[in-house]
Design a protein around this motif. Structure first.
Motif, PDB file in Angstrom:
ATOM      1  N   PRO A 130       1.018  -1.181  -0.001  1.00  0.00           N
ATOM      2  CA  PRO A 130      -0.014   0.188   0.018  1.00  0.00           C
ATOM      3  C   PRO A 130       0.861   1.245   0.041  1.00  0.00           C
ATOM      4  O   PRO A 130       0.329   2.223  -0.381  1.00  0.00           O
ATOM      5  CB  PRO A 130      -0.693  -0.017   1.180  1.00  0.00           C
ATOM      6  CG  PRO A 130       0.083  -1.109   2.139  1.00  0.00           C
ATOM      7  CD  PRO A 130       0.659  -1.882   1.237  1.00  0.00           C
ATOM      8  N   SER A 131       1.898   1.311   0.517  1.00  0.00           N
ATOM      9  CA  SER A 131       3.045   2.395   0.298  1.00  0.00           C
ATOM     10  C   SER A 131       4.308   1.808   0.361  1.00  0.00           C
ATOM     11  O   SER A 131       4.631   0.838   0.887  1.00  0.00           O
ATOM     12  CB  SER A 131       2.655   3.322   1.644  1.00  0.00           C
ATOM     13  OG  SER A 131       3.024   2.685   2.844  1.00  0.00           O
ATOM     14  N   VAL A 132       5.126   2.748  -0.035  1.00  0.00           N
ATOM     15  CA  VAL A 132       6.796   2.349  -0.499  1.00  0.00           C
ATOM     16  C   VAL A 132       7.570   3.465  -0.126  1.00  0.00           C
ATOM     17  O   VAL A 132       7.091   4.732  -0.623  1.00  0.00           O
ATOM     18  CB  VAL A 132       7.037   1.653  -1.709  1.00  0.00           C
ATOM     19  CG1 VAL A 132       6.687   2.620  -2.777  1.00  0.00           C
ATOM     20  CG2 VAL A 132       8.294   1.065  -1.601  1.00  0.00           C
ATOM     21  N   ARG A 133       8.601   3.502   0.347  1.00  0.00           N
ATOM     22  CA  ARG A 133       9.697   4.668   0.540  1.00  0.00           C
ATOM     23  C   ARG A 133      11.133   4.222  -0.040  1.00  0.00           C
ATOM     24  O   ARG A 133      11.502   3.022  -0.214  1.00  0.00           O
ATOM     25  CB  ARG A 133       9.884   4.928   1.941  1.00  0.00           C
ATOM     26  CG  ARG A 133      10.820   6.024   2.183  1.00  0.00           C
ATOM     27  CD  ARG A 133      11.266   6.369   3.685  1.00  0.00           C
ATOM     28  NE  ARG A 133      10.204   6.906   4.376  1.00  0.00           N
ATOM     29  CZ  ARG A 133       9.653   8.031   4.412  1.00  0.00           C
ATOM     30  NH1 ARG A 133      10.450   9.164   3.767  1.00  0.00           N
ATOM     31  NH2 ARG A 133       8.732   8.410   4.994  1.00  0.00           N
ATOM     32  N   ALA A 134      11.556   4.951  -1.210  1.00  0.00           N
ATOM     33  CA  ALA A 134      12.664   4.729  -1.849  1.00  0.00           C
ATOM     34  C   ALA A 134      13.688   6.222  -1.553  1.00  0.00           C
ATOM     35  O   ALA A 134      13.317   7.291  -2.118  1.00  0.00           O
ATOM     36  CB  ALA A 134      12.517   4.558  -3.419  1.00  0.00           C
ATOM     37  N   GLY A 135      14.454   5.715  -0.694  1.00  0.00           N
ATOM     38  CA  GLY A 135      15.362   7.223  -0.576  1.00  0.00           C
ATOM     39  C   GLY A 135      14.742   8.135   0.112  1.00  0.00           C
ATOM     40  O   GLY A 135      13.982   7.816   1.435  1.00  0.00           O
ATOM     41  N   ALA A 164       3.134   4.403 -10.038  1.00  0.00           N
ATOM     42  CA  ALA A 164       2.477   3.322  -9.163  1.00  0.00           C
ATOM     43  C   ALA A 164       2.668   1.988  -9.684  1.00  0.00           C
ATOM     44  O   ALA A 164       2.542   1.167  -8.948  1.00  0.00           O
ATOM     45  CB  ALA A 164       1.063   3.883  -9.328  1.00  0.00           C
ATOM     46  N   GLN A 165       2.764   1.805 -10.929  1.00  0.00           N
ATOM     47  CA  GLN A 165       3.162   0.377 -11.590  1.00  0.00           C
ATOM     48  C   GLN A 165       4.375  -0.121 -10.842  1.00  0.00           C
ATOM     49  O   GLN A 165       4.591  -1.309 -10.555  1.00  0.00           O
ATOM     50  CB  GLN A 165       3.205   0.546 -12.787  1.00  0.00           C
ATOM     51  CG  GLN A 165       1.887   0.768 -13.679  1.00  0.00           C
ATOM     52  CD  GLN A 165       1.175  -0.700 -13.530  1.00  0.00           C
ATOM     53  OE1 GLN A 165       1.376  -1.711 -14.264  1.00  0.00           O
ATOM     54  NE2 GLN A 165       0.141  -0.612 -12.995  1.00  0.00           N
ATOM     55  N   LEU A 166       5.582   0.900 -10.919  1.00  0.00           N
ATOM     56  CA  LEU A 166       6.645   0.411 -10.316  1.00  0.00           C
ATOM     57  C   LEU A 166       6.672   0.325  -8.472  1.00  0.00           C
ATOM     58  O   LEU A 166       7.131  -0.462  -8.268  1.00  0.00           O
ATOM     59  CB  LEU A 166       7.782   1.414 -10.573  1.00  0.00           C
ATOM     60  CG  LEU A 166       7.933   1.900 -12.093  1.00  0.00           C
ATOM     61  CD1 LEU A 166       9.005   2.765 -12.253  1.00  0.00           C
ATOM     62  CD2 LEU A 166       8.437   0.322 -12.818  1.00  0.00           C
ATOM     63  N   ALA A 167       5.679   1.017  -8.155  1.00  0.00           N
ATOM     64  CA  ALA A 167       5.827   1.096  -6.632  1.00  0.00           C
ATOM     65  C   ALA A 167       5.026  -0.018  -6.078  1.00  0.00           C
ATOM     66  O   ALA A 167       5.236  -0.668  -4.842  1.00  0.00           O
ATOM     67  CB  ALA A 167       5.155   2.574  -6.176  1.00  0.00           C
TER      68      ALA A 167
END
Length: 235
Positions: A130-135, A164-167
């Protein structure tokens, strides 16, 4: 800019559509309405809603007949909203593929809670998150908000759709074809260069150094992935 989740409201009673529309709009959802089965199937095709709220008592077709059609023709999450409260009706709808069943009359707070649960389930279906953090970039897929260093980043709908597709599957390679089919469903074979342009724009908005991207990695000739390592992409 927050990219809003889209909800299709299917009910032949205008007052019910107005009630649901008002509640969803206050909660910052985008809404589309249909008053009969024919209109609902057309809106399903053209609007591609995240969530569909289906009344079973439609004037031109029994709503139960639409349940398997909706599941065959789209990946929308289908919530039945109906005055039919018999157990056999609920069982039939769920067995045909409905994701949830809410009986009229209903409380709008409960309706919104069902929609939130449906969206969480969509995010986690198939291993997504549902959520993601990158850096220093946070991508909230439920709220459809992207922030960099705590500040909201303004994305166009298509920029958000690509990200969103990547996340949803961080670290996994998502092919060019998979991304384009989602973002350009009608003519996805012809938009490879559009995808490259969008990724360059996303990097300008999200990367500290777009020439040495740390967040959106390129798998040459294959696709892109949301990265967590310090590995550099060749662009």
């Amino acid at each position: 800019m927050t990219i809003r989740h889209k909800v299709l409201i299917i009910d032949d009673e205008p007052q019910i559509r107005r009630l649901i529309n008002a509640a969803l709009s206050r909660a910052n959802y985008a809404t589309v309405e249909a008053e009969n089965a024919r209109d609902a199937l057309e809106k399903l095709r053209t609007e591609r809603p995240d969530i569909s709220l289906l009344d079973l008592g439609l004037p031109d077709r029994d709503g139960l007949e639409l349940v398997p059609l909706f599941k065959q023709k789209s990946d929308t999450t289908l919530i039945i909203v109906s005055a039919r409260d018999a157990t056999e009706e609920k069982v039939a709808a769920l067995d045909l593929g409905a994701d949830d069943y809410l009986t009229k009359p209903f409380d709008t707070d409960e309706l919104l809670a069902r929609v939130r649960v449906a969206l969480r389930n969509r995010m986690t279906k198939g291993g997504g998150v549902p959520s993601v953090r990158a850096g220093n970039v946070e991508i909230d897929l439920l709220g459809r908000v992207v922030r960099k260093a705590g500040q909201e980043v303004h994305l166009t709908p298509k920029e958000y759709a690509v990200l969103a597709q990547l996340a949803q599957f961080p670290g996994r390679v998502i092919t060019h074809g998979q991304i384009m089919k989602e973002v350009w469903p009608k003519e996805h074979e012809h938009h490879v260069e559009y995808l490259r342009v969008l990724v360059r724009t996303l990097r300008q908005k999200l990367e500290d150094d777009p020439q040495r991207p740390q967040i959106i990695g390129n798998e040459l000739g294959i696709g892109y992935r949301l990265r967590f390592s310090n590995e550099l992409s060749d662009g």
